[in-house]
Design a protein around this motif. Structure first.
Motif: not given
Length: 542
Positions: A514-542
């Motif tokens: 049921x991959x169509x229904x699995x897409x919703x929690x998967x995308x939610x996990x990706x959005x959460x995972x973007x937070x440390x990636x954004x912070x890490x990229x900001x730290x590397x720029x500094x």
């Protein structure tokens, strides 16, 4: 002479007890080999039986997968790091941080996305069959060892990219300039100077990527690959053989220990590969400007991993999400998200508290026991989730058989105690590393001044350290929170009844096709995972 129960000794004993609680899974797994209780007389028999049946398949598949993933992450990570560090081309600044985006994608989410798009009934093969007028399978099955290696390579290459980029950015300037003055062309300078300096970083990144590969359960289970992690769960849940699961977990621990030793050795060599005070501002250290077709090759080299590891999986999941938008279980999605957030917040708060106590104790005391306790607690992240599960449930079974009235099994498996305990075993190391990095920036003279003014240890922690460590504490809590949200193996077994998380639901829905229904929690996990990636990229720029 100090009193045998002085506060300093009492605190050291409490610290050791805390670390023993974190190391209990490892101790319990190792104890499964001892000739006692249920394991009496069975250890050798079970090992011989596995050696003649499933063990060679587990070992061969795991080593083959690690070999392919190691080669893949080394090639992709190092080549992209060289491109964005040593060369200048349009869009390089954007690609520098965009190459970190696959860190936000759990490997099992990437596997679900590619399977949905490339499988026999997926849109690509259906479209090709309709366009070409052919019957049957157009592409081979993606759920195999090669497909898993593809998924892990593009999900985990940022480990190598990040460390290699740092090593190349801090390359020794006078060595590069000396090579230029001796008439060495750019290609030879890269091969003889820059790349050898990055070799320890590449080795450390490969070791980290392989530890993640060994700890994975979602990809190997969904693809039907016979790895050690899948074998542990099969032995425990399907065969109901706890001793076999524990012995497989021990073998997995040995592989992880080897990789951890290689990673530590590579990190040690990196200290000598980077010279203090090296600057990137000299003429030789400037990136070489690319022109013509070389720009195109650099663009293709850097954009391909981003497409394969982040952009395409997100697009593949958005397609079924848009098709089934009206029938998605939004109310239940709120419950799953709330369970994930609650477990993440509780674990983050406890992990930061434990890590702060450990880091503070290591700073205040030079005793060998405190140093050993801190080092042991820092190894938790290398312990796979499957090993943590077996290591927690084994002593629970022993205690339940010895004292059934204590209801230990209920508290560990039917409440949040067991799962939070498992999270703390794995992710206290993440918080500890962040806080130790924060403490490294605080001069020890602050502690001496506070001590001279009569401040106690607790007052020094609250009034001196805490205001200066707030950012490190926040970063530690955020990293633990995100890791808990994405954790699958421990959550799958130890979660309380009717407390599914986003990771567990995504796995169950994908397993039921049921991959169509699995897409919703998967995308939610990706959005959460973007937070440390954004912070890490900001730290590397500094």
């Amino acid at each position: 002479m100090s009193h045998p129960f002085s506060p300093s000794k009492l605190s050291r004993w409490l610290l050791l007890l805390l670390v023993c609680a974190l190391m209990l899974p490892v101790l319990a797994v190792l104890a499964s080999w001892l000739p006692m209780g249920e394991a009496s007389g069975l250890a050798g028999t079970i090992l011989r039986e596995m050696a003649s049946t499933v063990l060679p398949d587990y070992l061969w598949t795991t080593l083959l997968l690690c070999l392919m993933v190691g080669m893949g992450v080394a090639v992709v990570g190092l080549s992209t790091a060289v491109a964005v560090t040593l060369f200048e081309f349009p869009g390089r600044r954007v690609l520098e941080w965009a190459l970190l985006l696959p860190l936000a994608m759990p490997a099992y989410v990437v596997a679900y996305a590619y399977t949905d798009f490339l499988q026999f009934s997926g849109p690509l093969q259906n479209g090709l069959r309709a366009a070409l007028g052919v019957q049957g399978r157009v592409f081979p099955e993606v759920r195999n060892v090669v497909g898993a290696a593809w998924v892990f390579t593009f999900a985990l290459y940022p480990y190598v990219y990040l460390l290699a980029r740092t090593a190349l950015g801090e390359r020794t300037v006078h060595l590069m300039e000396a090579a230029r003055l001796m008439g060495a062309p750019l290609r030879r300078r890269m091969r003889a100077v820059a790349l050898p300096l990055a070799r320890p970083a590449v080795a450390a990144g490969i070791a980290l990527a392989l530890m993640e590969t060994l700890a994975d359960f979602g990809v190997s289970s969904y693809f039907g690959i016979q790895t050690f992690t899948a074998g542990i769960y099969k032995a425990w849940l399907s065969m109901d053989n706890r001793i076999a699961a524990a012995q497989l977990a021990t073998m997995l621990l040995v592989l992880v220990a080897v990789l951890l030793g290689l990673e530590h050795r590579a990190q040690h060599r990196m200290r000598f590969a980077v010279t203090k005070g090296a600057r990137v501002g000299s003429t030789d250290a400037q990136a070489v400007r690319l022109l013509g077709r070389h720009r195109v090759w650099a663009w293709l080299l850097c954009t391909t991993p981003i497409l394969m590891g982040f952009v395409l999986p997100v697009l593949f999941m958005l397609r079924p999400l848009g098709a089934d938008w009206g029938v998605l279980p939004w109310l239940r999605f709120g419950e799953w998200a709330l369970n994930s957030v609650r477990l993440g917040a509780i674990t983050a708060a406890l992990a930061v508290t434990v890590a702060l106590l450990l880091a503070f104790s290591a700073r205040r005391s030079r005793h060998w026991s405190v140093r050993a306790a801190t080092q042991l607690a820092g190894l938790g992240y290398a312990i796979p989730g499957a090993v943590v599960v077996v290591g927690l449930l084994l002593p629970v079974g022993w205690l339940q058989a010895w004292a059934p009235d204590w209801q230990v099994g209920y508290w560990v498996t039917a409440t949040a105690v067991g799962i939070v305990w498992a999270y703390l075993v794995r992710f206290c190391a993440v918080a500890l590393q962040s806080l130790q990095s924060g403490y490294a920036r605080l001069p020890i003279s602050l502690d001496d001044s506070a001590r001279m003014l009569g401040a106690s240890g607790a007052q020094t922690l609250v009034r001196v350290h805490w205001p200066l460590l707030r950012r490190s504490v926040a970063a530690a809590g955020l990293l633990v929170f995100v890791d808990v949200m994405k954790e699958l193996p421990a959550t799958l077994v130890l979660r309380p009844f009717n407390s599914d998380t986003l990771a567990v639901v995504a796995y169950q829905l994908a397993r039921d096709e049921r991959l169509g229904e699995a897409a919703l929690p998967c995308l939610a996990l990706v959005l959460v995972g973007l937070i440390p990636v954004i912070l890490l990229s900001r730290t590397l720029r500094k």
